[in-house]
Motif scaffolding. Structure first.
Motif, mmCIF file in Angstrom:
data_model
loop_
_atom_site.group_PDB
_atom_site.id
_atom_site.type_symbol
_atom_site.label_atom_id
_atom_site.label_comp_id
_atom_site.label_asym_id
_atom_site.label_seq_id
_atom_site.Cartn_x
_atom_site.Cartn_y
_atom_site.Cartn_z
ATOM 1 N N UNK A 425 0.813 -1.223 0.000
ATOM 2 C CA UNK A 425 0.000 0.000 0.000
ATOM 3 C C UNK A 425 0.844 1.270 0.000
ATOM 4 N N UNK A 426 1.826 1.369 0.883
ATOM 5 C CA UNK A 426 2.591 2.618 0.994
ATOM 6 C C UNK A 426 3.322 2.939 -0.300
ATOM 7 N N UNK A 427 3.846 1.924 -0.959
ATOM 8 C CA UNK A 427 4.549 2.148 -2.230
ATOM 9 C C UNK A 427 3.571 2.574 -3.317
ATOM 10 N N UNK A 428 2.375 2.000 -3.302
ATOM 11 C CA UNK A 428 1.379 2.379 -4.297
ATOM 12 C C UNK A 428 0.886 3.809 -4.076
ATOM 13 N N UNK A 429 0.674 4.189 -2.819
ATOM 14 C CA UNK A 429 0.184 5.536 -2.517
ATOM 15 C C UNK A 429 1.208 6.609 -2.890
ATOM 16 N N UNK A 430 2.486 6.244 -2.859
ATOM 17 C CA UNK A 430 3.528 7.224 -3.196
ATOM 18 C C UNK A 430 3.929 7.171 -4.664
ATOM 19 N N UNK A 431 3.344 6.249 -5.429
ATOM 20 C CA UNK A 431 3.740 6.074 -6.818
ATOM 21 C C UNK A 431 2.768 6.680 -7.809
ATOM 22 N N UNK A 432 3.293 6.996 -9.004
ATOM 23 C CA UNK A 432 2.440 7.475 -10.084
ATOM 24 C C UNK A 432 2.055 6.301 -10.977
ATOM 25 N N UNK A 433 1.464 6.573 -12.120
ATOM 26 C CA UNK A 433 0.994 5.511 -13.005
ATOM 27 C C UNK A 433 2.120 4.561 -13.397
ATOM 28 N N UNK A 434 3.229 5.103 -13.860
ATOM 29 C CA UNK A 434 4.330 4.264 -14.348
ATOM 30 C C UNK A 434 4.934 3.419 -13.229
ATOM 31 N N UNK A 435 5.172 4.054 -12.069
ATOM 32 C CA UNK A 435 5.790 3.339 -10.948
ATOM 33 C C UNK A 435 4.883 2.226 -10.440
ATOM 34 N N UNK A 436 3.590 2.517 -10.324
ATOM 35 C CA UNK A 436 2.660 1.514 -9.811
ATOM 36 C C UNK A 436 2.447 0.376 -10.798
ATOM 37 N N UNK A 437 2.400 0.699 -12.060
ATOM 38 C CA UNK A 437 2.233 -0.339 -13.071
ATOM 39 C C UNK A 437 3.428 -1.286 -13.065
ATOM 40 N N UNK A 438 4.616 -0.718 -12.966
ATOM 41 C CA UNK A 438 5.822 -1.543 -12.918
ATOM 42 C C UNK A 438 5.838 -2.413 -11.666
ATOM 43 N N UNK A 439 5.432 -1.847 -10.539
ATOM 44 C CA UNK A 439 5.420 -2.593 -9.284
ATOM 45 C C UNK A 439 4.472 -3.787 -9.354
#
Length: 469
Positions: A425-439
């Protein structure tokens, strides 16, 4: 239409989590001080001596007093050197050896419980499911037997096992003969059988001209008719080539599946037979890329069964269990049903609703802020039963819970997918579209037991149950 239909082994041809990662992100979100699997040392107790040692205590007391001080000094010096180098002294290390012993004991107890349950004349499947959902110990043939039982391939009555296995394996052999042999190979086998019968019925002193058999139009290799056996054979050539390419990419890191050894080729050939036969028996679906990944855990578990007879029949058993496993999710592979109530888009919507019911903050961020829709990551997670997100050993553990879940495979699968989102959750909340998609398309390593516990504890999406009731 496939809606409402279940796949089965045919008798005849043509049928058929919020905040978990905040405490300790590096540990996969568990947040515990002592992670499972860390090395902890058992401190040996002092002050306990054997009777023989006690008898000689008086003789050695003086020597022990003289030696104690140098030993203490050496230990203090060693501890100081460890602290200087940034390492903990041995007496301050976590006790993972103790945890390892506890885990071994628990695994042994679980193994005994499962062995007891499957040894009964009439097996209590509900009780077996409860035990297996917490993980089946490695080794032996426990996992293979439990999976076959819970999937419904083996009946609860042990007395029927041998009969059921024999009949299903014969059916599979018959299907292979009818569908996987080339028409010329099949014709040759029929001709040999015919000649053998003719020879046994003829008198030994009777001679006559050889019988010439005419080839029908449907049996001619150049026939373009849809009823032609050759037309049907060539129709699946392209599918067979796609299966071969996909099998080359199935767990390439494992010698069991990869490489050009006779060992690896044998396993790929068996899996090819299963997938090609499934494709021919289900013309509305045929083969879809990724089915090889779903088949791999089943085939691996059944092939490594310590019972040699079962292992030698892994191909036949894998085919039947593959059909049973996909029976309630086969509509996900049918593009014509994508927008229906049983299609993949409806299932992805359920995943979104489940996340909203358990963490609306994260749901809003993914849905409206970063705009990472479930289709971008959940399609692969759901259709392939998470087989491309984790290594094989983790997949086997997750499947123990999926197959054994009282909620059903698909419901538990959605819970695990939702838990995967909550655990980062914390990584997703701090990420944008590209970062979250990659994660989410390259999911990080995680404590599997923690992930499954989060999934188990989720609040269900009650709106789905109200709509479906």
């Amino acid at each position: 239409m496939l809606k409402g239909k279940k796949l089965k082994l045919p008798d005849r041809l043509g049928s058929l989590v919020a905040g978990f990662e905040d405490k300790d992100e590096d540990s996969g979100g568990s947040g515990s001080v002592c992670e499972l699997g860390e090395e902890l040392e058992i401190l040996q107790p002092t002050g306990f001596r054997s009777d023989r040692e006690s008898e000689t205590d008086d003789d050695h007391d003086h020597n022990e007093v003289q030696e104690e001080e140098p030993m203490v000094k050496r230990k203090m010096k060693a501890d100081a050197e460890l602290e200087h180098n940034g390492r903990q002294p041995r007496h301050e290390k976590d006790g993972s050896s103790h945890i390892s012993v506890i885990k071994t004991i628990e695994a042994d107890e679980k193994r005994s419980d499962i062995e007891y349950e499957i040894s009964q004349k009439e097996i209590n499947l509900e009780k077996l499911q409860r035990i297996a959902s917490t993980g089946i110990p490695e080794g032996g043939n426990l996992r293979a037997t439990v999976w076959k039982l819970i999937l419904g391939y083996l009946p609860p009555s042990r007395d029927l096992w041998e009969k059921e296995l024999s009949e299903n394996r014969k059916k599979y052999a018959k299907l292979k003969e009818e569908l996987l042999l080339t028409p010329s190979e099949l014709a040759r086998m029929k001709e040999e059988a015919f000649q053998s019968n003719e020879h046994s019925n003829a008198h030994s002193d009777t001679a006559g001209p050889l019988i010439r058999h005419e080839i029908s139009h449907e049996d001619h290799p150049l026939s373009l008719g849809k009823a032609s056996v050759w037309h049907q054979f060539f129709e699946h050539t392209e599918i067979a080539e796609q299966i071969d390419r996909d099998l080359q990419r199935t767990h390439p890191e494992m010698k069991f599946f990869s490489g050009e050894s006779s060992f690896g080729r044998k396993h790929r050939e068996s899996m090819r037979n299963v997938l090609l036969l499934f494709s021919k028996l289900n013309p509305a679906i045929r083969y879809v890329q990724g089915m090889n990944e779903v088949l791999a855990p089943l085939y691996y578990v059944f092939s490594t069964d310590t019972d040699e007879k079962n292992a030698s029949n892994a191909e036949a058993d894998s085919f039947s269990c593959f059909v049973l496993l996909l029976s309630d999710s086969v509509d996900h592979f049918c593009q014509q049903l994508d927008n229906s109530s049983v299609g993949i888009l409806s299932t992805l919507s359920r995943l979104s609703d489940l996340l909203k019911a358990n963490d609306e903050e994260l749901w809003r961020h993914l849905e409206f802020t970063s705009k990472v829709k479930p289709q971008y990551y959940g399609f692969r997670w759901i259709t392939l039963l998470l087989t491309q997100e984790f290594n094989l050993q983790s997949i086997l553990r997750i499947w123990d819970s999926l197959i054994s879940s009282p909620f059903g495979i698909q419901e538990m699968l959605l819970r695990v997918c939702c838990a995967m989102l909550l655990c980062v959750k914390s990584r997703l909340l701090s990420g944008d579209f590209a970062a979250n998609l990659k994660l989410l398309q390259h999911y990080p390593e995680i404590n599997i037991e923690h992930l499954l516990q989060v999934a188990q504890d989720l609040t269900p999406d009650t709106s789905y149950y109200r709509l479906s009731s």
